[in-house]
Design an enzyme around this catalytic site. Structure first.
Site, PDB file in Angstrom:
ATOM      1  N   ASN A  13      34.506  31.738  43.286  1.00  0.00           N
ATOM      2  CA  ASN A  13      33.642  32.916  43.832  1.00  0.00           C
ATOM      3  C   ASN A  13      32.299  32.459  43.629  1.00  0.00           C
ATOM      4  O   ASN A  13      31.807  32.484  42.414  1.00  0.00           O
ATOM      5  CB  ASN A  13      33.952  34.549  43.312  1.00  0.00           C
ATOM      6  CG  ASN A  13      32.828  35.134  43.561  1.00  0.00           C
ATOM      7  OD1 ASN A  13      32.259  35.024  44.604  1.00  0.00           O
ATOM      8  ND2 ASN A  13      33.002  36.324  42.859  1.00  0.00           N
ATOM      9  N   TRP A  14      31.436  32.019  44.518  1.00  0.00           N
ATOM     10  CA  TRP A  14      30.174  31.370  44.221  1.00  0.00           C
ATOM     11  C   TRP A  14      29.148  32.580  44.134  1.00  0.00           C
ATOM     12  O   TRP A  14      28.005  31.864  43.728  1.00  0.00           O
ATOM     13  CB  TRP A  14      29.919  30.422  45.447  1.00  0.00           C
ATOM     14  CG  TRP A  14      30.616  28.827  45.400  1.00  0.00           C
ATOM     15  CD1 TRP A  14      31.802  28.700  44.707  1.00  0.00           C
ATOM     16  CD2 TRP A  14      30.503  27.924  45.984  1.00  0.00           C
ATOM     17  NE1 TRP A  14      32.240  27.443  44.832  1.00  0.00           N
ATOM     18  CE2 TRP A  14      31.352  26.889  45.544  1.00  0.00           C
ATOM     19  CE3 TRP A  14      29.354  27.605  46.929  1.00  0.00           C
ATOM     20  CZ2 TRP A  14      31.429  25.416  46.093  1.00  0.00           C
ATOM     21  CZ3 TRP A  14      29.243  26.251  47.449  1.00  0.00           C
ATOM     22  CH2 TRP A  14      30.273  25.310  46.850  1.00  0.00           C
ATOM     23  N   LYS A  15      29.469  33.492  44.801  1.00  0.00           N
ATOM     24  CA  LYS A  15      28.469  34.524  44.533  1.00  0.00           C
ATOM     25  C   LYS A  15      27.028  34.260  45.142  1.00  0.00           C
ATOM     26  O   LYS A  15      27.202  33.640  46.354  1.00  0.00           O
ATOM     27  CB  LYS A  15      28.091  35.033  42.985  1.00  0.00           C
ATOM     28  CG  LYS A  15      29.213  35.449  42.391  1.00  0.00           C
ATOM     29  CD  LYS A  15      29.369  36.030  41.173  1.00  0.00           C
ATOM     30  CE  LYS A  15      30.634  36.160  40.417  1.00  0.00           C
ATOM     31  NZ  LYS A  15      30.442  36.899  39.263  1.00  0.00           N
ATOM     32  N   HIS A  98      34.584  43.380  45.267  1.00  0.00           N
ATOM     33  CA  HIS A  98      34.258  42.686  43.830  1.00  0.00           C
ATOM     34  C   HIS A  98      33.259  43.794  43.223  1.00  0.00           C
ATOM     35  O   HIS A  98      32.520  44.388  43.717  1.00  0.00           O
ATOM     36  CB  HIS A  98      33.225  41.392  44.079  1.00  0.00           C
ATOM     37  CG  HIS A  98      33.296  40.561  43.085  1.00  0.00           C
ATOM     38  ND1 HIS A  98      32.119  41.032  41.929  1.00  0.00           N
ATOM     39  CD2 HIS A  98      33.832  39.563  42.567  1.00  0.00           C
ATOM     40  CE1 HIS A  98      32.170  40.119  41.102  1.00  0.00           C
ATOM     41  NE2 HIS A  98      33.258  39.300  41.289  1.00  0.00           N
ATOM     42  N   GLU A 100      30.724  43.603  41.693  1.00  0.00           N
ATOM     43  CA  GLU A 100      29.128  43.491  41.958  1.00  0.00           C
ATOM     44  C   GLU A 100      28.707  44.300  43.201  1.00  0.00           C
ATOM     45  O   GLU A 100      27.791  44.889  43.329  1.00  0.00           O
ATOM     46  CB  GLU A 100      28.553  41.866  41.948  1.00  0.00           C
ATOM     47  CG  GLU A 100      28.800  41.220  40.547  1.00  0.00           C
ATOM     48  CD  GLU A 100      29.055  39.907  40.489  1.00  0.00           C
ATOM     49  OE1 GLU A 100      28.879  39.163  41.562  1.00  0.00           O
ATOM     50  OE2 GLU A 100      29.478  39.557  39.526  1.00  0.00           O
ATOM     51  N   GLU A 170      39.961  41.826  37.689  1.00  0.00           N
ATOM     52  CA  GLU A 170      38.778  41.376  37.082  1.00  0.00           C
ATOM     53  C   GLU A 170      38.088  42.889  36.281  1.00  0.00           C
ATOM     54  O   GLU A 170      37.618  43.416  36.732  1.00  0.00           O
ATOM     55  CB  GLU A 170      37.778  41.014  38.079  1.00  0.00           C
ATOM     56  CG  GLU A 170      38.244  39.813  38.979  1.00  0.00           C
ATOM     57  CD  GLU A 170      37.016  39.241  39.507  1.00  0.00           C
ATOM     58  OE1 GLU A 170      36.946  37.966  39.458  1.00  0.00           O
ATOM     59  OE2 GLU A 170      36.001  39.762  40.154  1.00  0.00           O
ATOM     60  N   GLY A 176      31.154  37.418  34.000  1.00  0.00           N
ATOM     61  CA  GLY A 176      29.727  36.756  33.693  1.00  0.00           C
ATOM     62  C   GLY A 176      29.222  37.062  32.254  1.00  0.00           C
ATOM     63  O   GLY A 176      28.022  36.661  32.041  1.00  0.00           O
ATOM     64  N   SER A 216      34.901  35.362  33.507  1.00  0.00           N
ATOM     65  CA  SER A 216      34.981  34.273  32.462  1.00  0.00           C
ATOM     66  C   SER A 216      36.078  33.415  31.963  1.00  0.00           C
ATOM     67  O   SER A 216      36.018  33.017  31.187  1.00  0.00           O
ATOM     68  CB  SER A 216      34.376  34.914  30.922  1.00  0.00           C
ATOM     69  OG  SER A 216      33.062  35.537  31.181  1.00  0.00           O
ATOM     70  N   GLY A 237      33.928  32.647  38.531  1.00  0.00           N
ATOM     71  CA  GLY A 237      32.595  32.592  39.138  1.00  0.00           C
ATOM     72  C   GLY A 237      31.853  31.717  38.672  1.00  0.00           C
ATOM     73  O   GLY A 237      31.781  30.342  39.137  1.00  0.00           O
ATOM     74  N   GLY A 238      31.124  31.692  37.277  1.00  0.00           N
ATOM     75  CA  GLY A 238      30.448  30.648  36.757  1.00  0.00           C
ATOM     76  C   GLY A 238      31.025  29.242  36.805  1.00  0.00           C
ATOM     77  O   GLY A 238      30.247  28.015  37.127  1.00  0.00           O
TER      78      GLY A 238
HETATM   79  P1  PGA Z   1      32.661  34.763  36.057  1.00  0.00           P
HETATM   80  O1  PGA Z   1      33.038  35.852  37.404  1.00  0.00           O
HETATM   81  O2  PGA Z   1      33.887  33.675  35.955  1.00  0.00           O
HETATM   82  O3  PGA Z   1      31.580  34.301  36.295  1.00  0.00           O
HETATM   83  O4  PGA Z   1      33.011  35.751  35.013  1.00  0.00           O
HETATM   84  C1  PGA Z   1      33.988  35.992  37.946  1.00  0.00           C
HETATM   85  C2  PGA Z   1      34.064  37.075  39.271  1.00  0.00           C
HETATM   86  O5  PGA Z   1      33.156  37.612  39.184  1.00  0.00           O
HETATM   87  O6  PGA Z   1      34.793  36.749  40.340  1.00  0.00           O
END
Ligand code: PGA
Length: 255
Positions: A13-15, A98, A100, A170, A176, A216, A237-238
């Protein structure tokens, strides 16, 4: 059904990261590293990166997804993107709900449900995200929160449609933050999600659903998380923005 029969899926998930040319470069770096993987691999990228991402992954085992979609086919919804637009460009998956989106953009279970149904009707495969806030976990209502999200987000999604749904657990406090849920915590909630699916559908339908953990997840903890019975994959994500890290997670899921 045992875990081995479910599809293991690692999705990035590149955001809001990477321009089209950067997307192309990153995917060209990832592709040879994951060529022999024994799991499904997806990169969910910003809308404007979709064309470049599809071009960069043509003929590879990496599938491309978007990070959201609207439920209407078209109309006066400035800034939104429809399922038809995503289908035509060639996206196969779409991340929905998500945390966010829920936190910063007013997404609710009702709109997540509308988007999910529209995505399924259009032939897109939604990755529906659920998860509790830290405060909710501390108040001991994780299960109530998750049960409510699952029920509302999947309202009127048929058993047939469920076959194309991926669920991502999640915990919001783990996204994050570098704070991963322990493998046991992840397993506990993923198993709870499956139990909710048994209630809403039936055992065999629930057994077939891929449930990912996200928050994470990285090359250091993926092995342990993915070894759990009900953790069938990861939403990353990251670590999905670093080719070697993402490839290492894909490798862990291929075991
Ligand atoms: P993260 O993000 O791996 O950076 O914690 C995961 C996500 O939000 O899908």
């Amino acid at each position: 059904m045992d875990k081995a029969k479910r599809k293991a899926i690692i999705a990035g998930n590149w955001k809001m990261n990477k321009t089209p040319s950067e997307a192309k470069a990153l995917l060209s770096e990832i592709a040879p590293l994951v060529r022999d993987a024994d799991c499904e691999i997806i990169a969910c990228v910003p809308y404007v990166d979709l064309a470049a991402a599809l071009e960069a992954t043509a003929g590879t085992n990496i599938k491309i997804g978007a990070e959201n979609c609207h439920w209407a086919e078209s109309g006066a919804f400035t800034g939104e993107i429809s399922t038809g637009m995503l289908r035509e460009i060639g996206a196969e998956y779409v991340v929905l709900g998500h945390s966010e989106r829920r936190q910063y953009f007013g997404e609710t279970d009702e709109t997540v449900n509308k988007r999910t149904k529209a995505a399924l009707a259009a032939g897109l495969k939604p990755i529906v995200c659920v998860g509790e806030l830290l405060w909710e976990r501390e108040c001991n209502i994780t299960e109530e929160v998750i049960a409510r999200q699952i029920k509302l987000d999947l309202w009127r999604v048929s058993e047939e449609e469920l076959k194309n749904v991926v669920i991502a657990y999640e915990p919001v406090w783990a996204i994050g933050t570098g704070k991963t849920a322990t493998a046991d915590q992840a397993e506990e909630v993923c198993a709870f999600i499956r139990a909710q699916l048994v209630k809403l559908y039936n055992q065999s339908a629930a057994d077939a659903v891929t449930i990912q953990y996200g928050g994470s997840m990285n090359d250091g903890n993926a092995d342990e998380l993915l070894s759990k019975t009900n953790v069938d994959g990861g939403l990353i994500g990251g670590a999905s923005l670093v080719a070697t890290k993402f490839a290492a997670i894909v490798k862990a899921a291929s075991k």
